[in-house]
Motif scaffolding. Sequence first.
Motif, PDB file in Angstrom:
ATOM      1  N   ASP A 150      13.752   2.121  45.198  1.00 59.28           N
ATOM      2  CA  ASP A 150      14.805   2.282  46.188  1.00 59.28           C
ATOM      3  C   ASP A 150      14.430   3.445  47.103  1.00 59.28           C
ATOM      4  N   GLU A 151      14.124   3.162  48.328  1.00 62.53           N
ATOM      5  CA  GLU A 151      13.720   4.174  49.313  1.00 62.53           C
ATOM      6  C   GLU A 151      12.666   5.129  48.743  1.00 62.53           C
ATOM      7  N   PRO A 152      11.494   4.614  48.383  1.00 64.47           N
ATOM      8  CA  PRO A 152      10.535   5.469  47.678  1.00 64.47           C
ATOM      9  C   PRO A 152       9.948   6.589  48.527  1.00 64.47           C
ATOM     10  N   THR A 153       9.973   6.455  49.842  1.00 66.89           N
ATOM     11  CA  THR A 153       9.320   7.489  50.653  1.00 66.89           C
ATOM     12  C   THR A 153      10.315   8.423  51.310  1.00 66.89           C
ATOM     13  N   ASN A 154      11.563   8.336  50.883  1.00 67.58           N
ATOM     14  CA  ASN A 154      12.583   9.202  51.472  1.00 67.58           C
ATOM     15  C   ASN A 154      12.194  10.668  51.366  1.00 67.58           C
ATOM     16  N   GLY A 155      12.180  11.341  52.505  1.00 64.52           N
ATOM     17  CA  GLY A 155      11.955  12.782  52.492  1.00 64.52           C
ATOM     18  C   GLY A 155      10.525  13.197  52.198  1.00 64.52           C
ATOM     19  N   LEU A 156       9.579  12.303  52.378  1.00 64.08           N
ATOM     20  CA  LEU A 156       8.195  12.676  52.088  1.00 64.08           C
ATOM     21  C   LEU A 156       7.422  12.977  53.366  1.00 64.08           C
ATOM     22  N   ASP A 157       6.446  13.856  53.261  1.00 63.16           N
ATOM     23  CA  ASP A 157       5.589  14.139  54.401  1.00 63.16           C
ATOM     24  C   ASP A 157       4.555  13.009  54.534  1.00 63.16           C
ATOM     25  N   PRO A 158       3.847  12.955  55.670  1.00 59.48           N
ATOM     26  CA  PRO A 158       2.958  11.805  55.912  1.00 59.48           C
ATOM     27  C   PRO A 158       1.944  11.586  54.805  1.00 59.48           C
ATOM     28  N   ASP A 159       1.307  12.659  54.378  1.00 58.86           N
ATOM     29  CA  ASP A 159       0.304  12.491  53.331  1.00 58.86           C
ATOM     30  C   ASP A 159       0.940  11.964  52.051  1.00 58.86           C
ATOM     31  N   GLY A 160       2.038  12.616  51.698  1.00 61.96           N
ATOM     32  CA  GLY A 160       2.729  12.212  50.479  1.00 61.96           C
ATOM     33  C   GLY A 160       3.189  10.780  50.580  1.00 61.96           C
ATOM     34  N   ARG A 161       3.667  10.416  51.759  1.00 59.31           N
ATOM     35  CA  ARG A 161       4.172   9.076  51.967  1.00 59.31           C
ATOM     36  C   ARG A 161       3.054   8.048  51.775  1.00 59.31           C
ATOM     37  N   ILE A 162       1.916   8.330  52.406  1.00 57.39           N
ATOM     38  CA  ILE A 162       0.800   7.399  52.277  1.00 57.39           C
ATOM     39  C   ILE A 162       0.366   7.298  50.824  1.00 57.39           C
ATOM     40  N   PRO A 178      15.025   5.460  41.420  1.00 58.20           N
ATOM     41  CA  PRO A 178      16.268   5.575  42.186  1.00 58.20           C
ATOM     42  C   PRO A 178      16.071   6.318  43.498  1.00 58.20           C
ATOM     43  N   GLU A 179      17.043   6.155  44.358  1.00 61.58           N
ATOM     44  CA  GLU A 179      16.951   6.769  45.679  1.00 61.58           C
ATOM     45  C   GLU A 179      17.316   8.251  45.619  1.00 61.58           C
ATOM     46  N   ARG A 180      18.351   8.558  44.838  1.00 67.50           N
ATOM     47  CA  ARG A 180      18.892   9.911  44.907  1.00 67.50           C
ATOM     48  C   ARG A 180      17.951  10.924  44.287  1.00 67.50           C
ATOM     49  N   GLU A 181      18.017  12.122  44.820  1.00 62.08           N
ATOM     50  CA  GLU A 181      17.140  13.184  44.357  1.00 62.08           C
ATOM     51  C   GLU A 181      17.548  13.610  42.959  1.00 62.08           C
ATOM     52  N   ILE A 182      16.579  13.695  42.069  1.00 61.30           N
ATOM     53  CA  ILE A 182      16.908  14.122  40.718  1.00 61.30           C
ATOM     54  C   ILE A 182      16.508  15.566  40.530  1.00 61.30           C
ATOM     55  N   SER A 183      17.046  16.184  39.530  1.00 61.84           N
ATOM     56  CA  SER A 183      16.537  17.482  39.116  1.00 61.84           C
ATOM     57  C   SER A 183      16.924  17.655  37.668  1.00 61.84           C
TER      58      SER A 183
END
Lengths: 315, 305, 306, 291
Positions: C159-171, C82-87
């Motif tokens: 759904d928006e898997p790279t939302n809010g990720l830094d470049p390394d994390g995104r890659i 999912p897109e939304r942030e979980i916790s």
Amino acid sequence: MNANETMLEKGMRTVDLDSPQDGNRHMTLPDWLLQGRQPAYRGYFAVLQASCGHALQTLLRRRRLALAALVAFLPVLIPIALSFLSSSRFAESGNVVFVRLAEDLYVNVFTPLMALFFAGMLVAEDIEMRTMTYILTRPASRSAWVFGRFLAFMTVASLILICSCALTFAASTLHADLSLTRTTDLTLLIHYFGVIVLALLAYGAFSVFLGAFTKRPIVYGVILLYGWQYVATLVPGLVDFFTIKKYTDALLPLMATQRNVTEIHTALGTFTREVFLVSAGKAVVALLLITAVSLGATIIAVLRREYAADRAAGG
Amino acid sequence: MTAIIEAQGVSKWFGEVVAVNNLNLSIESRITGLLGPNGAGKSTLIKLALGLYAPSRGEIRVFGSRPRNNNAVMRRIGYCPETDYFFENTTGYEFVYWLNRYWGMSRRDARRAAEAACELTRMTERMHDPITAYSKGMRQRIKIAQALASSPELLFLDEPMNGLDPRGRDEMYALIQALADAGMAVVVSSHILYEIERITDNIVLMYRGTLLAQGQLHDIRGLIDRHPHAIRVESRQSCAISKDFLDLPDVTRLEFEENALVIRTREPNACYALLNDMARKNEGLIEGITCSDDNLQSVFDYLTR
Amino acid sequence: MTAVIELTDLCVSYRDMRALDGVTLSFGKGATGLLGPNGAGKSTLIKTLLGFVRAESGAIRVFDLEMPARAIDVRHRLGYMPEREISSPKVSAVSFLTYCGRIFGMSRVDALERAHEVLNYVKLGDSRYRNMETYSTGMLQRVKLAQAILHDPKLLLFDEPTNGLDPDGRIEILNLIQDIAERPGVSVIVSSHLLPDVQHVCSQVVMIDKGRVVQSGDIQALTPRHDNHFEIRFRDNDAACVAALRAAGHRCERLHPGNTWLVQCAGADGVRTIFETAARCSTQVRHLQPARHSLESVFLQAVGKD
Amino acid sequence: MPIYTNTYRQYDGQPRHRFRWLVVVEQELKTLAKFRVFKLLCLAAFLHIIVRLLQIVAYDVLAQDPNNPLQLIFANLDVVEIKASTFFGFLYLQTSVMFIILLYSGAGMICNDVRNNLMEIYFSKPLTWVDYALGKIMTLVLLGLSITALPGVLLVGLHNLLLPGMETLQASWWWPLSIMAYSLLIVIPAALCILACSAQLPSQNYATITIIMALVADSSLAGLLAGLLRQRNFLGVSFPLALRRIGEVLFKDTRVLFTLSWHWCLLFVVAVTLFALFIVLRKVRREEIAQ
């Protein structure tokens, strides 16, 4: 990143050569955004007003308010129902009906309930919904903010309780021995108004403090206001001085004075317990002191705690 | 230019987790890009500067005084948080209006400022809708509106581009640029390099709570010029090209890929000169030259490694 | 090859707002990107596929199963990020994933084993034993990815898997998704508004705007190379070089940000002219790359803006 | 040397479908056990059980033993005597502790999942909304029973062990049944009402305050109606007292508070319970499928 990705693919855009700057679509700002155009800062009182106004608006918009009002106005029906159901069998004294309702219900049950219901969430709500960051980054005096919220709570809660209490009084005049025009009865009514307001102050301030200090103000509030206050009145000794009920009881005009000795029924048997009375004057001072200390502690909590740190709900 | 934010030995930890460690920093009055991967401490730094957190050690000063519970400082600051939380049951307009009131504006000022801010962020049409009905981009804009309504001197934008579509991002760039042109100091945090690259080359690099580097992007690049560069040459005759490079003294390594040659060198200038020579002499020999080591990404990679 | 998902004339409305308007699509094996601006209907489409949102009209078939009716069967073979942030306060990633595995229907041993396996796979190190409330956005994103692939589904919806990720994390996340998409028999749908993400992972793309499909097809075909367009960067002396190039009739445009130029060589002249110009202006070409249409421009064209 | 790829394996196990709600129960209990306050509350419940245990020992061992110096004291103390109403008293006192524990653990059970955006993840797995709702309900029910019915039945068993003989068994054979029935009666409505509030309200604090509000209003209304109308049967309007009335019947307690037929009380309790159940199920269903 993929070495073959071109700059265009990385999301860069070509720009219009005629554009004066490095190319973002040019944007003209309105005058008010220019430096030195800040609006006038009205200070402490404005923040207090804003805080109160906002809290009032939020409170009034909730369905919860209707629920609270519904519960608070239920007792009005009792004297009316009474006059229909039982007038033929025995004559009720309106005075007794009203005093019992006012003491047992309004002062002892409804005031702590309203306090928990409204005040417990006054500060806690902003912490829980994580809107605290917005408020804490305004140049708003924290005390003005807390006082404003508290004022809103007092307005709503005391309006509900006083209206309901007045209506109950009016309904009780259906019975004998209580009249809307007699001065002594009206004085009694006003006396109860005073007690209700004072009790709301103390309970409310304490609940606000719980809300600012704990994550589950309601559970702790229930344990303290209903659990502890009840236990403390059972346990012999002076522990009941650490309850709010002690002081609100001392302000009640009729019943309280008759209660210097109580009989307590427990699993181990029945025994009597002497109750040390507090004078009305001291009780008022004590209640105001509880209010002041609780609000002070709330303000200190707001000043010192770091509410922005919380991430997950329900932790 | 004078420093607006000054941090001296600032550390912040939550329990046993260190969020920011011994930070010495001064930020001047223009656009500053706060760059670092997730969990680098960017948000914590912003919250320290906003006085939302008290530093566990050290001191942070904004406009020359401590920001924590300091209304004089708060009056000059606007903040757009990263998270999407709003007052319950409010419309966008009311949200901005009440925050203006909390700011200490009179009713009339608050109303006017809220309307103006909504207009600036092009929210006028939808400002009376409940926030729950807003899309991500609109929520972002309403957050910007509340930050700008008091026309602050210093604006913090915590991950403002997060979740925005290309058009939304373009608007955001334009707005930030315009604000900076009007003299507002803007601190933008982001973890996406080309986003920051697009607005400013004045960056603060953070990693795991520590400050890695601060300054102009090209200064930082110059700093690491001694670091070996890898130049990738696309050519169908990479073997032929490679021969000339064997003679260059500072070439440390040659790697062959399919239709490409990667040259690792300590002296990029000489390599480029040779490449340019070749390209001029033989049309079509060299189809592409890319160096993955001269953008922000590589600066970042180099410093964090 | 049969399509994994088939949508026919799908319409979805939220109260008075039409979120999807007559979408007819089919998704096959491999990775497909779902591209569109905020509020275009990407999330709605994915939620409709999951059965969370009921369609007003139209037919959905996933794995040849009629969708809302056979939702449970479909969910056996499907993973969703999912897109939304979980916790999840007071719960560690291992515990959370074990739980996810067990509600899928795994035995306790299987669930625990797989939890560790996929956490290794998404490279969530020792912090897997920490409470999830202390996680950063990137770590939570990894947890979300891990729970999606936990039961080795054949269809994955991101759904928006790279939302809010830094470049390394995104890659890293994108590489993981790519790796997953290359597993035999797996279909992946990646919804994103970040065009490079879709380019990185997917070979197919579907563009959505205002609830309608505006463009779909092969990414390579949609983004052809420009003829004689190059991205150029000089060592220095940009102004002189650009002036000289323009004087020779080449079109130069600046790419924002930085000092990269988009040069369109006039006539039959190739790159050589550029190198010569650079030499004349006593500088070097430091970057040269044939320009390619960005998905962004394709998208903007398709949507009809700018 | 074989090289293994560092990827996750293909899952070829066969998912089980039965008792999936049990997994939810297990996870909830595991999470709850991490809260200190929860443990403290459980300790409070446990202390009461210990006290009752001591009481049984005092009566069954000390009071029956003529050689014991303490025999006289315990044999003559009414309170110590073990009879059916002893267990009624135990459960009655335990109810408030049970309620607080359930309130603490249940108030956030559904709304926190919604707020933390976990619903989407759960329902993207082949977990049905029935499983989910059942899991949450059973967590609270089992939690409640474990501090009411379970110790109650065990204590009856202990009583029979310490005082073996036909007489004791004859007197007490129906006690465990009553304990079970009454425990279910107090636990299930409490659990469902708390979950209903949790499902309907945005946060655990609102859920808590709403249920407290309803409870207090209900109780005080009942008390006042009864007091002013001089008709004790109006106490049945109070939910806790309605439960108590049923308990009196179940345990054949003679200290009757009011004489309203227990059928009415049961009807009241069942109606409230079903209403709460309806709310919980509706909300969970809507979380799975919007609109």
